[in-house]
Motif scaffolding. Structure first.
Motif, mmCIF file in Angstrom:
data_model
loop_
_atom_site.group_PDB
_atom_site.id
_atom_site.type_symbol
_atom_site.label_atom_id
_atom_site.label_comp_id
_atom_site.label_asym_id
_atom_site.label_seq_id
_atom_site.Cartn_x
_atom_site.Cartn_y
_atom_site.Cartn_z
ATOM 1 N N ASP A 132 -63.453 31.361 -26.295
ATOM 2 C CA ASP A 132 -62.150 31.640 -26.906
ATOM 3 C C ASP A 132 -61.232 30.424 -26.916
ATOM 4 O O ASP A 132 -60.077 30.530 -27.330
ATOM 5 C CB ASP A 132 -61.450 32.781 -26.173
ATOM 6 C CG ASP A 132 -62.116 34.130 -26.428
ATOM 7 O OD1 ASP A 132 -62.887 34.239 -27.402
ATOM 8 O OD2 ASP A 132 -61.859 35.067 -25.659
ATOM 9 N N TYR A 133 -61.726 29.288 -26.451
ATOM 10 C CA TYR A 133 -60.929 28.064 -26.352
ATOM 11 C C TYR A 133 -61.533 27.013 -27.284
ATOM 12 O O TYR A 133 -62.629 26.517 -27.024
ATOM 13 C CB TYR A 133 -60.907 27.554 -24.911
ATOM 14 C CG TYR A 133 -60.245 28.525 -23.962
ATOM 15 C CD1 TYR A 133 -58.904 28.384 -23.620
ATOM 16 C CD2 TYR A 133 -60.958 29.590 -23.428
ATOM 17 C CE1 TYR A 133 -58.299 29.285 -22.758
ATOM 18 C CE2 TYR A 133 -60.352 30.504 -22.565
ATOM 19 C CZ TYR A 133 -59.028 30.339 -22.246
ATOM 20 O OH TYR A 133 -58.418 31.243 -21.394
ATOM 21 N N PRO A 134 -60.844 26.639 -28.366
ATOM 22 C CA PRO A 134 -61.450 25.752 -29.354
ATOM 23 C C PRO A 134 -61.594 24.285 -28.929
ATOM 24 O O PRO A 134 -62.410 23.560 -29.482
ATOM 25 C CB PRO A 134 -60.517 25.863 -30.562
ATOM 26 C CG PRO A 134 -59.204 26.254 -29.976
ATOM 27 C CD PRO A 134 -59.535 27.118 -28.798
ATOM 28 N N TYR A 190 -55.980 18.322 -27.068
ATOM 29 C CA TYR A 190 -55.642 19.317 -28.092
ATOM 30 C C TYR A 190 -54.699 18.703 -29.117
ATOM 31 O O TYR A 190 -54.888 18.870 -30.328
ATOM 32 C CB TYR A 190 -55.020 20.558 -27.449
ATOM 33 C CG TYR A 190 -54.999 21.750 -28.378
ATOM 34 C CD1 TYR A 190 -55.884 22.798 -28.201
ATOM 35 C CD2 TYR A 190 -54.114 21.817 -29.444
ATOM 36 C CE1 TYR A 190 -55.884 23.889 -29.071
ATOM 37 C CE2 TYR A 190 -54.107 22.893 -30.311
ATOM 38 C CZ TYR A 190 -54.993 23.922 -30.126
ATOM 39 O OH TYR A 190 -54.995 24.993 -30.985
ATOM 40 N N ARG A 224 -56.215 26.381 -25.683
ATOM 41 C CA ARG A 224 -55.935 27.107 -26.920
ATOM 42 C C ARG A 224 -54.440 27.357 -27.022
ATOM 43 O O ARG A 224 -53.712 27.298 -26.029
ATOM 44 C CB ARG A 224 -56.692 28.429 -26.966
ATOM 45 C CG ARG A 224 -56.250 29.431 -25.903
ATOM 46 C CD ARG A 224 -57.082 30.676 -25.950
ATOM 47 N NE ARG A 224 -56.726 31.605 -24.878
ATOM 48 C CZ ARG A 224 -57.411 32.682 -24.598
ATOM 49 N NH1 ARG A 224 -58.491 32.989 -25.298
ATOM 50 N NH2 ARG A 224 -57.036 33.482 -23.616
ATOM 51 N N ILE A 262 -51.757 30.202 -27.947
ATOM 52 C CA ILE A 262 -51.729 31.666 -28.053
ATOM 53 C C ILE A 262 -50.491 32.196 -28.762
ATOM 54 O O ILE A 262 -50.454 33.366 -29.135
ATOM 55 C CB ILE A 262 -51.854 32.324 -26.669
ATOM 56 C CG1 ILE A 262 -50.727 31.880 -25.738
ATOM 57 C CG2 ILE A 262 -53.228 32.044 -26.070
ATOM 58 C CD1 ILE A 262 -50.569 32.732 -24.503
ATOM 59 N N ILE A 283 -52.689 23.793 -36.291
ATOM 60 C CA ILE A 283 -52.976 24.736 -35.209
ATOM 61 C C ILE A 283 -53.894 25.839 -35.715
ATOM 62 O O ILE A 283 -54.901 26.163 -35.081
ATOM 63 C CB ILE A 283 -51.683 25.324 -34.608
ATOM 64 C CG1 ILE A 283 -50.912 24.261 -33.825
ATOM 65 C CG2 ILE A 283 -51.993 26.539 -33.725
ATOM 66 C CD1 ILE A 283 -49.511 24.677 -33.415
ATOM 67 N N ASP A 284 -53.568 26.400 -36.880
ATOM 68 C CA ASP A 284 -54.399 27.458 -37.454
ATOM 69 C C ASP A 284 -55.834 26.968 -37.683
ATOM 70 O O ASP A 284 -56.793 27.688 -37.404
ATOM 71 C CB ASP A 284 -53.805 27.959 -38.775
ATOM 72 C CG ASP A 284 -52.542 28.779 -38.592
ATOM 73 O OD1 ASP A 284 -52.276 29.248 -37.445
ATOM 74 O OD2 ASP A 284 -51.791 28.923 -39.574
ATOM 75 N N GLU A 337 -57.551 26.519 -34.175
ATOM 76 C CA GLU A 337 -57.802 27.826 -33.549
ATOM 77 C C GLU A 337 -58.897 28.609 -34.259
ATOM 78 O O GLU A 337 -59.591 29.404 -33.628
ATOM 79 C CB GLU A 337 -56.513 28.642 -33.470
ATOM 80 C CG GLU A 337 -55.529 28.121 -32.447
ATOM 81 C CD GLU A 337 -56.077 28.117 -31.039
ATOM 82 O OE1 GLU A 337 -56.750 29.087 -30.638
ATOM 83 O OE2 GLU A 337 -55.823 27.133 -30.326
ATOM 84 N N SER A 338 -59.080 28.368 -35.532
ATOM 85 C CA SER A 338 -60.135 29.098 -36.272
ATOM 86 C C SER A 338 -61.529 28.641 -35.847
ATOM 87 O O SER A 338 -62.513 29.309 -36.158
ATOM 88 C CB SER A 338 -59.945 28.942 -37.782
ATOM 89 O OG SER A 338 -60.210 27.608 -38.177
ATOM 90 N N SER A 396 -62.571 28.571 -32.739
ATOM 91 C CA SER A 396 -63.031 29.327 -31.578
ATOM 92 C C SER A 396 -63.777 30.580 -32.045
ATOM 93 O O SER A 396 -63.687 30.973 -33.206
ATOM 94 C CB SER A 396 -61.868 29.701 -30.653
ATOM 95 O OG SER A 396 -61.060 30.686 -31.251
ATOM 96 N N ARG A 404 -63.219 33.606 -31.273
ATOM 97 C CA ARG A 404 -62.434 34.819 -31.046
ATOM 98 C C ARG A 404 -62.602 35.800 -32.157
ATOM 99 O O ARG A 404 -62.805 35.557 -33.273
ATOM 100 C CB ARG A 404 -60.948 34.501 -30.888
ATOM 101 C CG ARG A 404 -60.634 33.863 -29.596
ATOM 102 C CD ARG A 404 -59.184 33.902 -29.321
ATOM 103 N NE ARG A 404 -58.582 32.661 -29.809
ATOM 104 C CZ ARG A 404 -57.314 32.405 -29.695
ATOM 105 N NH1 ARG A 404 -56.502 33.281 -29.200
ATOM 106 N NH2 ARG A 404 -56.801 31.290 -30.107
#
Length: 147
Positions: A9-11, A45, A86, A88, A138-139, A142-143, A145, A147
């Protein structure tokens, strides 16, 4: 378990070797050292976001306004840690990051962390809005990961 399953869950993943000098008198990594680990992961990051490049021309940059840590398992030398990071939550002028520190020796999450990062205008000395281009980066990050 593997790094990828525990940190899926952590990119962004940051590998850190535990140094002998990071241990304290109780023979485990000193609690304050984890904040340096989080800083290293946060910089990784931000590099994945191209954040410093995006913001350098505007004199707007990220500053930590709040950070916390939850210790679950003591870490000792030798060990290799993998810090997953990540984002959140994203707001108009800030975002919240989470970290999970995986001990390869124990194949378990040893530490959890959190930080609120505020955009700051270094010219005016005040908070600044989070640029839309940063939100888009960011998007994208995050995509990646699972999740």
């Amino acid at each position: 378990m593997t790094d990828s399953s525990l940190l899926s869950d952590y990119p962004v993943h940051t590998e850190i070797e535990v140094a002998w000098g990071e241990m304290d008198a109780l023979q485990h990594v000193n609690n304050a050292v984890y904040f340096r680990y989080f800083e290293t992961a946060r910089i990784d990051y931000c590099q994945a976001l191209d954040l410093m490049k995006i913001l350098s021309a505007s004199n707007i940059g990220p500053v930590v306004s709040e950070t916390s840590c939850r210790y679950k398992l003591p870490v000792t030398f030798p060990d290799t840690l993998v810090v997953g990071s990540r984002i959140i939550e994203v707001k108009d002028d800030r975002f919240t990051m989470e970290y999970a520190v995986l001990s390869r020796k124990h194949q378990a999450i040893s530490t959890l962390g959190k930080a609120t990062i505020v955009m700051f205008d270094f010219k005016t000395g005040h908070k600044a809005p989070l640029p839309q281009s940063v939100i888009e980066h960011i998007d994208a990050v995050e995509s990646r990961s699972n999740r």
